[in-house]
Design a protein around this motif. Structure first.
Motif, PDB file in Angstrom:
ATOM      1  N   ALA A   1       0.842  -1.206   0.000  1.00  0.00           N
ATOM      2  CA  ALA A   1       0.000   0.000   0.000  1.00  0.00           C
ATOM      3  C   ALA A   1       0.877   1.256   0.000  1.00  0.00           C
ATOM      4  N   ALA A   2       1.935   1.215   0.790  1.00  0.00           N
ATOM      5  CA  ALA A   2       2.835   2.385   0.865  1.00  0.00           C
ATOM      6  C   ALA A   2       3.436   2.676  -0.505  1.00  0.00           C
ATOM      7  N   ARG A   3       3.762   1.621  -1.216  1.00  0.00           N
ATOM      8  CA  ARG A   3       4.371   1.831  -2.536  1.00  0.00           C
ATOM      9  C   ARG A   3       3.397   2.565  -3.459  1.00  0.00           C
ATOM     10  N   ARG A   4       2.119   2.186  -3.370  1.00  0.00           N
ATOM     11  CA  ARG A   4       1.136   2.879  -4.215  1.00  0.00           C
ATOM     12  C   ARG A   4       0.987   4.323  -3.763  1.00  0.00           C
ATOM     13  N   MET A   5       1.006   4.549  -2.449  1.00  0.00           N
ATOM     14  CA  MET A   5       0.909   5.931  -1.944  1.00  0.00           C
ATOM     15  C   MET A   5       2.083   6.765  -2.447  1.00  0.00           C
ATOM     16  N   ILE A   6       3.268   6.157  -2.460  1.00  0.00           N
ATOM     17  CA  ILE A   6       4.463   6.896  -2.893  1.00  0.00           C
ATOM     18  C   ILE A   6       4.396   7.144  -4.406  1.00  0.00           C
ATOM     19  N   ASP A   7       4.151   6.069  -5.151  1.00  0.00           N
ATOM     20  CA  ASP A   7       4.182   6.188  -6.616  1.00  0.00           C
ATOM     21  C   ASP A   7       3.104   7.145  -7.124  1.00  0.00           C
ATOM     22  N   ARG A   8       1.931   7.114  -6.453  1.00  0.00           N
ATOM     23  CA  ARG A   8       0.819   7.958  -6.948  1.00  0.00           C
ATOM     24  C   ARG A   8       0.696   9.259  -6.177  1.00  0.00           C
ATOM     25  N   ARG A   9       1.609   9.490  -5.254  1.00  0.00           N
ATOM     26  CA  ARG A   9       1.617  10.733  -4.455  1.00  0.00           C
ATOM     27  C   ARG A   9       0.238  10.976  -3.822  1.00  0.00           C
ATOM     28  N   ILE A  10      -0.270   9.934  -3.146  1.00  0.00           N
ATOM     29  CA  ILE A  10      -1.589  10.041  -2.506  1.00  0.00           C
ATOM     30  C   ILE A  10      -1.414  10.693  -1.124  1.00  0.00           C
ATOM     31  N   PRO A  11      -2.046  11.839  -0.880  1.00  0.00           N
ATOM     32  CA  PRO A  11      -1.889  12.462   0.443  1.00  0.00           C
ATOM     33  C   PRO A  11      -2.589  11.618   1.519  1.00  0.00           C
ATOM     34  N   VAL A  12      -1.999  11.531   2.702  1.00  0.00           N
ATOM     35  CA  VAL A  12      -2.624  10.738   3.777  1.00  0.00           C
ATOM     36  C   VAL A  12      -2.676  11.546   5.067  1.00  0.00           C
ATOM     37  N   ASP A  13      -3.687  11.229   5.864  1.00  0.00           N
ATOM     38  CA  ASP A  13      -3.808  11.853   7.175  1.00  0.00           C
ATOM     39  C   ASP A  13      -3.010  10.981   8.163  1.00  0.00           C
ATOM     40  N   PRO A  14      -1.951  11.536   8.777  1.00  0.00           N
ATOM     41  CA  PRO A  14      -1.097  10.707   9.653  1.00  0.00           C
ATOM     42  C   PRO A  14      -1.874  10.023  10.780  1.00  0.00           C
ATOM     43  N   ALA A  15      -2.916  10.693  11.309  1.00  0.00           N
ATOM     44  CA  ALA A  15      -3.674  10.103  12.434  1.00  0.00           C
ATOM     45  C   ALA A  15      -4.401   8.842  11.956  1.00  0.00           C
ATOM     46  N   ARG A  16      -4.995   8.894  10.770  1.00  0.00           N
ATOM     47  CA  ARG A  16      -5.704   7.713  10.232  1.00  0.00           C
ATOM     48  C   ARG A  16      -4.699   6.619   9.843  1.00  0.00           C
ATOM     49  N   LEU A  17      -3.545   7.048   9.332  1.00  0.00           N
ATOM     50  CA  LEU A  17      -2.508   6.079   8.935  1.00  0.00           C
ATOM     51  C   LEU A  17      -2.016   5.276  10.144  1.00  0.00           C
ATOM     52  N   SER A  18      -1.933   5.964  11.285  1.00  0.00           N
ATOM     53  CA  SER A  18      -1.383   5.287  12.476  1.00  0.00           C
ATOM     54  C   SER A  18      -2.402   4.352  13.127  1.00  0.00           C
ATOM     55  N   ASP A  19      -3.663   4.432  12.694  1.00  0.00           N
ATOM     56  CA  ASP A  19      -4.720   3.652  13.338  1.00  0.00           C
ATOM     57  C   ASP A  19      -4.980   2.362  12.545  1.00  0.00           C
ATOM     58  N   PRO A  20      -4.566   1.198  13.078  1.00  0.00           N
ATOM     59  CA  PRO A  20      -4.721  -0.050  12.317  1.00  0.00           C
ATOM     60  C   PRO A  20      -6.172  -0.412  12.027  1.00  0.00           C
ATOM     61  N   SER A  21      -7.140   0.251  12.734  1.00  0.00           N
ATOM     62  CA  SER A  21      -8.542  -0.062  12.443  1.00  0.00           C
ATOM     63  C   SER A  21      -9.009   0.655  11.162  1.00  0.00           C
ATOM     64  N   VAL A  22      -8.237   1.628  10.678  1.00  0.00           N
ATOM     65  CA  VAL A  22      -8.561   2.291   9.408  1.00  0.00           C
ATOM     66  C   VAL A  22      -7.878   1.484   8.298  1.00  0.00           C
ATOM     67  N   SER A  23      -8.678   1.004   7.351  1.00  0.00           N
ATOM     68  CA  SER A  23      -8.075   0.108   6.348  1.00  0.00           C
ATOM     69  C   SER A  23      -7.149   0.878   5.405  1.00  0.00           C
ATOM     70  N   LEU A  24      -6.105   0.208   5.000  1.00  0.00           N
ATOM     71  CA  LEU A  24      -5.155   0.821   4.059  1.00  0.00           C
ATOM     72  C   LEU A  24      -5.849   1.087   2.724  1.00  0.00           C
ATOM     73  N   ARG A  25      -6.798   0.220   2.403  1.00  0.00           N
ATOM     74  CA  ARG A  25      -7.538   0.392   1.145  1.00  0.00           C
ATOM     75  C   ARG A  25      -8.255   1.748   1.129  1.00  0.00           C
ATOM     76  N   SER A  26      -8.857   2.106   2.291  1.00  0.00           N
ATOM     77  CA  SER A  26      -9.573   3.387   2.330  1.00  0.00           C
ATOM     78  C   SER A  26      -8.572   4.550   2.242  1.00  0.00           C
ATOM     79  N   LEU A  27      -7.401   4.353   2.804  1.00  0.00           N
ATOM     80  CA  LEU A  27      -6.390   5.427   2.726  1.00  0.00           C
ATOM     81  C   LEU A  27      -5.902   5.606   1.285  1.00  0.00           C
ATOM     82  N   LEU A  28      -5.896   4.506   0.535  1.00  0.00           N
ATOM     83  CA  LEU A  28      -5.429   4.600  -0.854  1.00  0.00           C
ATOM     84  C   LEU A  28      -6.412   5.389  -1.728  1.00  0.00           C
ATOM     85  N   ARG A  29      -7.638   5.507  -1.222  1.00  0.00           N
ATOM     86  CA  ARG A  29      -8.602   6.289  -2.004  1.00  0.00           C
ATOM     87  C   ARG A  29      -8.383   7.783  -1.794  1.00  0.00           C
ATOM     88  N   GLY A  30      -7.484   8.133  -0.857  1.00  0.00           N
ATOM     89  CA  GLY A  30      -7.111   9.533  -0.653  1.00  0.00           C
ATOM     90  C   GLY A  30      -8.073  10.265   0.267  1.00  0.00           C
TER      91      GLY A  30
END
Ligand SMILES: Cc1cc2nc3c(=O)[nH]c(=O)nc-3n(C[C@H](O)[C@H](O)[C@H](O)COP(=O)(O)OP(=O)(O)OC[C@H]3O[C@@H](n4cnc5c(N)ncnc54)[C@H](O)[C@@H]3O)c2cc1C
Length: 384
Positions: free
Chosen positions: A355-384
């Motif tokens: 997931a991180a690779r896609r975030m890096i390659d596609r320059r997807i902005p992420v909210d650090p608080a949601r990123l640190s929370d394992p209950s927030v799915s990485l899939r939802s973070l990839l949607r930006g």
């Protein structure tokens, strides 16, 4: 067109595979000095422990080369680059319109007195010698706590050796995986019974090793202090060399008929996947095809029963965010800069790194608080 690839590691074999996959129908020869093209990462993992033999770590099955119409010359060394081709060890000139240098590298040996007696790990023969020395009860000193040193230490202790791991740096790999994870990884050694020393080795002379001012006796000393690109052919041919064969974005050297890929070339991060990508880029250059999309660099390492992966450039991160806890069975650390993920490293969590690779390659902005929370799915973070 005739293409000769010098070196049958992952970079050379990937170049050959990408050429054929891209429709190259000219003469294709792969020359390798070794027994047959085999993979290197298992040399410090399953091959070192004896779980796999040489055939099981072949890069491709033997029949693949025939099926792909690749002429494979095993146990043959290229001794010089000539205009119009390459010279083999028996003096034969192999004609070529393009030459791809995929000569890899050798294990570095630091200027320590007596270090020529120490084990290194680059070839299957090196691994065979080292495996014979890793007897239960053997006193083993591993010099260097980076990727290869740590894997050797981990397997040596599992094989019943008494292991000391020394590195002048307090937390090896900090630049690659971040300080917190590097410290966690290094602590695993002591947890598993390895004694760690923060010091450089002063001498390996005679039967004793001088380490941190104390002379100690070891049955085996293993150096895991880096790689030296194999550039002798390139240098003799007058190609530009500067800590590796200098290449442009299409893997072309200072001679337009010669390309270089993998550990021998300077353009890369020195890991397995990067060597594979170099091969794909070189093939695209030869075919006149568009280059493959660039992607963040990635590597993996296995130690003490953990699978560790890292992507991107952790050293470029302004801050890190831990997803999960270091006490969890699986967790990850993301490196951020200006609201964007620039790197990630994970223990037993390949999904996070993917997931991180896609975030890096596609320059997807992420909210650090949601990123640190394992209950927030990485899939939802990839949607930006
Ligand atoms: C022990 C070990 C463990 C590793 N573990 C990992 C890991 O876990 N993760 C990771 O990402 N990376 C790992 N790596 C790094 C990765 O394996 C290398 O980056 C990769 O193998 C480089 O591939 P290459 O094709 O450039 O070179 P090489 O694999 O070194 O292949 C070069 C080939 O060229 C041949 N050659 C050289 N000169 C000549 C000549 N003049 N004529 C003919 N043939 C020649 C050599 O015989 C060799 O077969 C590891 C490396 C080692 C050594």
């Amino acid at each position: 067109m005739r293409v000769v690839i010098v070196g049958g590691g992952i970079a050379g074999v990937s170049t050959a595979a990408a050429l054929r996959a891209g429709g190259f129908d000219g003469d294709l020869t792969l020359v390798d000095a070794g027994e047959f093209p085999y993979d290197r990462p298992p040399l410090s993992k399953d091959y070192l422990t004896g779980a796999k033999d040489l055939e099981q770590i072949a890069l491709r099955p033997p029949q693949w080369y025939d099926k792909q119409s690749i002429r494979l010359l095993n146990r043959v060394r290229v001794t010089a680059l000539r205009s119009g081709g390459v010279e083999l060890q028996d003096g034969t000139l192999l004609p070529a319109d393009r030459v791809v240098l995929a000569t890899g590298g050798g294990a570095a040996r630091p200027p320590i007195p007596g270090c020529e007696r120490a084990h290194v790990l680059r070839t299957a023969e090196d691994a065979d010698r080292l495996r014979a020395a890793l007897r239960p009860g053997a006193r083993v000193l591993v010099v260097g706590g980076g990727l290869i040193g740590a894997e050797v230490a981990s397997n040596a202790v599992d094989l019943g050796c008494e292991v000391v791991l020394t590195d002048p740096v307090a937390t090896p790999l900090a630049a690659a995986v971040g300080v917190e994870l590097a410290a966690w990884l290094h602590r695993q050694h002591t947890t598993r019974g390895i004694s760690t020393v923060q010091a450089g080795v002063e001498s390996l002379d005679g039967a004793e090793t001088a380490l941190a001012g104390v002379r100690r006796v070891f049955d085996a000393v293993v150096l895991g202090v880096g790689m030296v690109p194999e550039t002798a052919l390139a240098e003799a041919a007058g190609l530009k060399v500067d800590r590796g064969i200098v290449v442009d974005g299409g893997q072309v050297t200072s001679n337009p008929a010669i390309l270089a890929v993998g550990d021998s070339a300077r353009s890369r991060d020195g890991h397995w996947e990067a060597a594979q990508h170099d091969g794909a880029r070189a093939a695209a250059t030869i075919l006149g095809a568009p280059p493959p999309m660039p992607t963040a660099p990635w590597f993996w390492t296995d130690r003490h029963g953990h699978h560790v992966e890292a992507v991107g450039h952790m050293a470029a991160a302004g801050r890190t965010v831990v997803r999960g806890s270091f006490d969890d069975p699986a967790f990850s650390v993301f490196g951020l800069c200006d609201g964007l993920v620039v790197a990630a490293a994970a223990v037993d969590d390949s999904n996070a790194v993917r997931a991180a690779r896609r975030m890096i390659d596609r320059r997807i902005p992420v909210d650090p608080a949601r990123l640190s929370d394992p209950s927030v799915s990485l899939r939802s973070l990839l949607r930006g």
